[in-house]
Scaffold this motif. Structure first.
Motif, PDB file in Angstrom:
ATOM      1  N   HIS A 135      14.919  -2.439   1.565  1.00 50.55           N
ATOM      2  CA  HIS A 135      14.589  -1.904   0.240  1.00 50.55           C
ATOM      3  C   HIS A 135      14.824  -0.393   0.208  1.00 50.55           C
ATOM      4  CE1 HIS A 135      12.160  -0.861  -3.263  1.00 50.55           C
ATOM      5  NE2 HIS A 135      12.228  -2.152  -3.594  1.00 50.55           N
ATOM      6  N   ARG A 136      15.238   0.103  -0.921  1.00 49.45           N
ATOM      7  CA  ARG A 136      15.510   1.540  -1.107  1.00 49.45           C
ATOM      8  C   ARG A 136      14.290   2.400  -0.756  1.00 49.45           C
ATOM      9  NH1 ARG A 136      19.521   3.604  -3.763  1.00 49.45           N
ATOM     10  NH2 ARG A 136      19.973   1.643  -4.806  1.00 49.45           N
ATOM     11  N   ASP A 137      13.091   1.886  -0.965  1.00 49.66           N
ATOM     12  CA  ASP A 137      11.877   2.653  -0.694  1.00 49.66           C
ATOM     13  C   ASP A 137      11.336   2.471   0.725  1.00 49.66           C
ATOM     14  OD1 ASP A 137      11.930   3.586  -3.321  1.00 49.66           O
ATOM     15  OD2 ASP A 137      10.617   1.978  -4.043  1.00 49.66           O
ATOM     16  N   ASN A 138      11.946   1.595   1.512  1.00 47.08           N
ATOM     17  CA  ASN A 138      11.454   1.317   2.859  1.00 47.08           C
ATOM     18  C   ASN A 138      12.042   2.344   3.846  1.00 47.08           C
ATOM     19  OD1 ASN A 138      10.568   0.267   5.291  1.00 47.08           O
ATOM     20  ND2 ASN A 138      10.941  -1.858   4.697  1.00 47.08           N
ATOM     21  N   LYS A 139      11.538   3.552   3.758  1.00 45.46           N
ATOM     22  CA  LYS A 139      12.037   4.664   4.599  1.00 45.46           C
ATOM     23  C   LYS A 139      11.842   4.395   6.087  1.00 45.46           C
ATOM     24  CE  LYS A 139      13.043   7.062   0.915  1.00 45.46           C
ATOM     25  NZ  LYS A 139      14.348   6.918   0.339  1.00 45.46           N
ATOM     26  N   PRO A 140      10.717   3.803   6.511  1.00 45.37           N
ATOM     27  CA  PRO A 140      10.599   3.536   7.957  1.00 45.37           C
ATOM     28  C   PRO A 140      11.726   2.648   8.493  1.00 45.37           C
ATOM     29  CG  PRO A 140       8.451   3.365   6.910  1.00 45.37           C
ATOM     30  CD  PRO A 140       9.469   3.487   5.800  1.00 45.37           C
ATOM     31  N   MET A 141      12.097   1.574   7.774  1.00 42.27           N
ATOM     32  CA  MET A 141      13.170   0.711   8.258  1.00 42.27           C
ATOM     33  C   MET A 141      14.523   1.417   8.168  1.00 42.27           C
ATOM     34  SD  MET A 141      14.134  -1.930   9.828  1.00 42.27           S
ATOM     35  CE  MET A 141      12.577  -2.750   9.943  1.00 42.27           C
ATOM     36  N   GLN A 142      14.702   2.251   7.171  1.00 42.09           N
ATOM     37  CA  GLN A 142      15.940   3.021   7.083  1.00 42.09           C
ATOM     38  C   GLN A 142      16.081   3.922   8.310  1.00 42.09           C
ATOM     39  OE1 GLN A 142      16.335   4.973   3.193  1.00 42.09           O
ATOM     40  NE2 GLN A 142      15.234   3.246   2.302  1.00 42.09           N
ATOM     41  N   ARG A 143      14.981   4.568   8.721  1.00 44.51           N
ATOM     42  CA  ARG A 143      15.021   5.418   9.912  1.00 44.51           C
ATOM     43  C   ARG A 143      15.325   4.598  11.169  1.00 44.51           C
ATOM     44  NH1 ARG A 143      10.879   7.995   7.093  1.00 44.51           N
ATOM     45  NH2 ARG A 143       9.236   6.839   8.173  1.00 44.51           N
ATOM     46  N   VAL A 144      14.733   3.399  11.266  1.00 44.94           N
ATOM     47  CA  VAL A 144      14.986   2.540  12.424  1.00 44.94           C
ATOM     48  C   VAL A 144      16.469   2.191  12.503  1.00 44.94           C
ATOM     49  CG1 VAL A 144      14.611   0.213  13.371  1.00 44.94           C
ATOM     50  CG2 VAL A 144      12.667   1.570  12.584  1.00 44.94           C
ATOM     51  N   MET A 145      17.046   1.781  11.368  1.00 46.79           N
ATOM     52  CA  MET A 145      18.463   1.398  11.388  1.00 46.79           C
ATOM     53  C   MET A 145      19.353   2.598  11.694  1.00 46.79           C
ATOM     54  SD  MET A 145      19.038  -1.751   8.773  1.00 46.79           S
ATOM     55  CE  MET A 145      17.941  -1.436   7.418  1.00 46.79           C
ATOM     56  N   ASP A 146      19.030   3.743  11.127  1.00 44.14           N
ATOM     57  CA  ASP A 146      19.804   4.950  11.410  1.00 44.14           C
ATOM     58  C   ASP A 146      19.722   5.285  12.899  1.00 44.14           C
ATOM     59  OD1 ASP A 146      21.313   7.340  10.550  1.00 44.14           O
ATOM     60  OD2 ASP A 146      19.474   8.404  11.121  1.00 44.14           O
ATOM     61  N   LYS A 147      18.534   5.248  13.459  1.00 41.61           N
ATOM     62  CA  LYS A 147      18.345   5.542  14.874  1.00 41.61           C
ATOM     63  C   LYS A 147      19.068   4.521  15.756  1.00 41.61           C
ATOM     64  CE  LYS A 147      14.725   6.746  18.156  1.00 41.61           C
ATOM     65  NZ  LYS A 147      13.294   6.843  18.388  1.00 41.61           N
TER      66      LYS A 147
ATOM     67  N   GLU B 236       0.816  -1.215   0.000  1.00 42.14           N
ATOM     68  CA  GLU B 236       0.000   0.000   0.000  1.00 42.14           C
ATOM     69  C   GLU B 236       0.850   1.266   0.000  1.00 42.14           C
ATOM     70  OE1 GLU B 236      -2.571  -0.537   3.365  1.00 42.14           O
ATOM     71  OE2 GLU B 236      -3.806  -2.036   2.318  1.00 42.14           O
ATOM     72  N   ALA B 237       2.060   1.173   0.565  1.00 39.21           N
ATOM     73  CA  ALA B 237       2.976   2.319   0.603  1.00 39.21           C
ATOM     74  C   ALA B 237       3.831   2.415  -0.665  1.00 39.21           C
ATOM     75  CB  ALA B 237       3.876   2.227   1.838  1.00 39.21           C
ATOM     76  N   GLY B 238       3.641   1.466  -1.585  1.00 39.78           N
ATOM     77  CA  GLY B 238       4.410   1.491  -2.825  1.00 39.78           C
ATOM     78  C   GLY B 238       5.821   0.946  -2.685  1.00 39.78           C
ATOM     79  N   ILE B 239       6.063   0.188  -1.629  1.00 37.20           N
ATOM     80  CA  ILE B 239       7.383  -0.417  -1.401  1.00 37.20           C
ATOM     81  C   ILE B 239       7.374  -1.811  -2.007  1.00 37.20           C
ATOM     82  CG2 ILE B 239       9.058  -1.164   0.338  1.00 37.20           C
ATOM     83  CD1 ILE B 239       7.708   0.921   2.246  1.00 37.20           C
ATOM     84  N   ASP B 240       8.237  -2.045  -2.975  1.00 34.81           N
ATOM     85  CA  ASP B 240       8.285  -3.325  -3.676  1.00 34.81           C
ATOM     86  C   ASP B 240       9.179  -4.318  -2.929  1.00 34.81           C
ATOM     87  OD1 ASP B 240       7.801  -5.245  -5.604  1.00 34.81           O
ATOM     88  OD2 ASP B 240       9.419  -4.530  -6.905  1.00 34.81           O
ATOM     89  N   GLN B 241       8.887  -4.496  -1.656  1.00 36.46           N
ATOM     90  CA  GLN B 241       9.616  -5.449  -0.823  1.00 36.46           C
ATOM     91  C   GLN B 241       8.598  -6.443  -0.298  1.00 36.46           C
ATOM     92  OE1 GLN B 241      11.883  -3.608   2.325  1.00 36.46           O
ATOM     93  NE2 GLN B 241      12.647  -5.529   3.116  1.00 36.46           N
ATOM     94  N   TRP B 242       8.897  -7.742  -0.388  1.00 40.37           N
ATOM     95  CA  TRP B 242       8.018  -8.814   0.061  1.00 40.37           C
ATOM     96  C   TRP B 242       6.731  -8.846  -0.754  1.00 40.37           C
ATOM     97  CZ3 TRP B 242       7.948  -8.497   6.164  1.00 40.37           C
ATOM     98  CH2 TRP B 242       9.230  -8.709   6.656  1.00 40.37           C
ATOM     99  N   GLN B 243       6.748  -8.379  -1.981  1.00 38.92           N
ATOM    100  CA  GLN B 243       5.533  -8.299  -2.786  1.00 38.92           C
ATOM    101  C   GLN B 243       5.382  -9.451  -3.775  1.00 38.92           C
ATOM    102  OE1 GLN B 243       3.108  -5.842  -2.040  1.00 38.92           O
ATOM    103  NE2 GLN B 243       4.568  -5.848  -0.343  1.00 38.92           N
ATOM    104  N   ASN B 244       6.408 -10.243  -3.964  1.00 36.38           N
ATOM    105  CA  ASN B 244       6.340 -11.354  -4.919  1.00 36.38           C
ATOM    106  C   ASN B 244       6.130 -12.668  -4.174  1.00 36.38           C
ATOM    107  OD1 ASN B 244       6.825  -9.598  -7.056  1.00 36.38           O
ATOM    108  ND2 ASN B 244       9.035  -9.719  -6.731  1.00 36.38           N
ATOM    109  N   GLY B 245       4.897 -13.070  -4.068  1.00 43.38           N
ATOM    110  CA  GLY B 245       4.620 -14.351  -3.437  1.00 43.38           C
ATOM    111  C   GLY B 245       4.256 -14.220  -1.978  1.00 43.38           C
TER     112      GLY B 245
END
Length: 177
Positions: free
Chosen positions: A133-145, A27-36
């Motif tokens: 994933h490059r588009d997974n901004k929430p996880m990027q913020r978590v890792m940065d934090k 729904e957020a347009g993140i193409d991660q975990w979307q195939n299968g």
């Protein structure tokens, strides 16, 4: 909130968390975990069998799940960009993180990274890694934090690129957020 190893009776809830995460990313347009159907209960069961499945629980309810592992992750062998700060062949890493919708924004994923760092220190491991994933901004913020820095791009098993993160834990130091 408390972190513990996943148990077989947690599998239905873990399956639901993975399904909710797939749907939310789609729904957020993140193409991660979307195939299968990846990840799923079978992946969680394998993680349990290997002693790598951890859940975050509050009031008897599983709010988050992750594969917390130590060793060598083959997809991290080749990295484009800046590269790993350390060439360690044994490190800690998190995969398959999913957080219940009602727990988002409450620090659940950060607590899982804190547990990874704690276990790493207990084992004398000084390097932790993760990817997303490059588009997974929430996880990027978590890792940065959590103190991980983006070091470049790796490619997962199906060849798709992922941003690769790493933190070097200084012996005896308490990493901040």
């Amino acid at each position: 909130m408390e972190i513990r190893k996943g148990r077989k009776e947690d599998l239905p809830r873990i399956g639901l968390l993975y399904s909710q995460a797939r749907r939310a990313m789609g729904e957020a347009g993140i193409d991660q975990w979307q195939n299968g159907d990846y990840p799923n209960e079978t992946d969680a069961r394998k993680d349990m069998d290997q002693g790598r499945c951890y859940v975050l629980e509050e009031g008897g309810e599983v709010l988050a799940v992750a594969c917390l592992a130590f060793g060598h992750e083959p997809t991290y062998d080749e990295i484009e960009g800046e590269g790993w700060e350390r060439d360690d062949l044994f490190y800690g890493f998190l995969h398959r993180i999913a957080v219940a919708p009602e727990a988002k924004g409450r620090g659940a994923a950060g607590l899982l990274f804190d547990e990874l760092k704690r276990q790493a220190r207990d084992r004398g491991v000084e390097v932790i890694r993760g990817d997303t994933h490059r588009d997974n901004k929430p996880m990027q913020r978590v890792m940065d934090k959590a103190g991980l820095a983006c070091r470049g791009v790796i490619h997962v098993e199906d060849g798709t690129p992922r941003l690769a993160y790493e933190a070097v834990l200084r012996p005896g130091a308490k990493e901040g957020k």
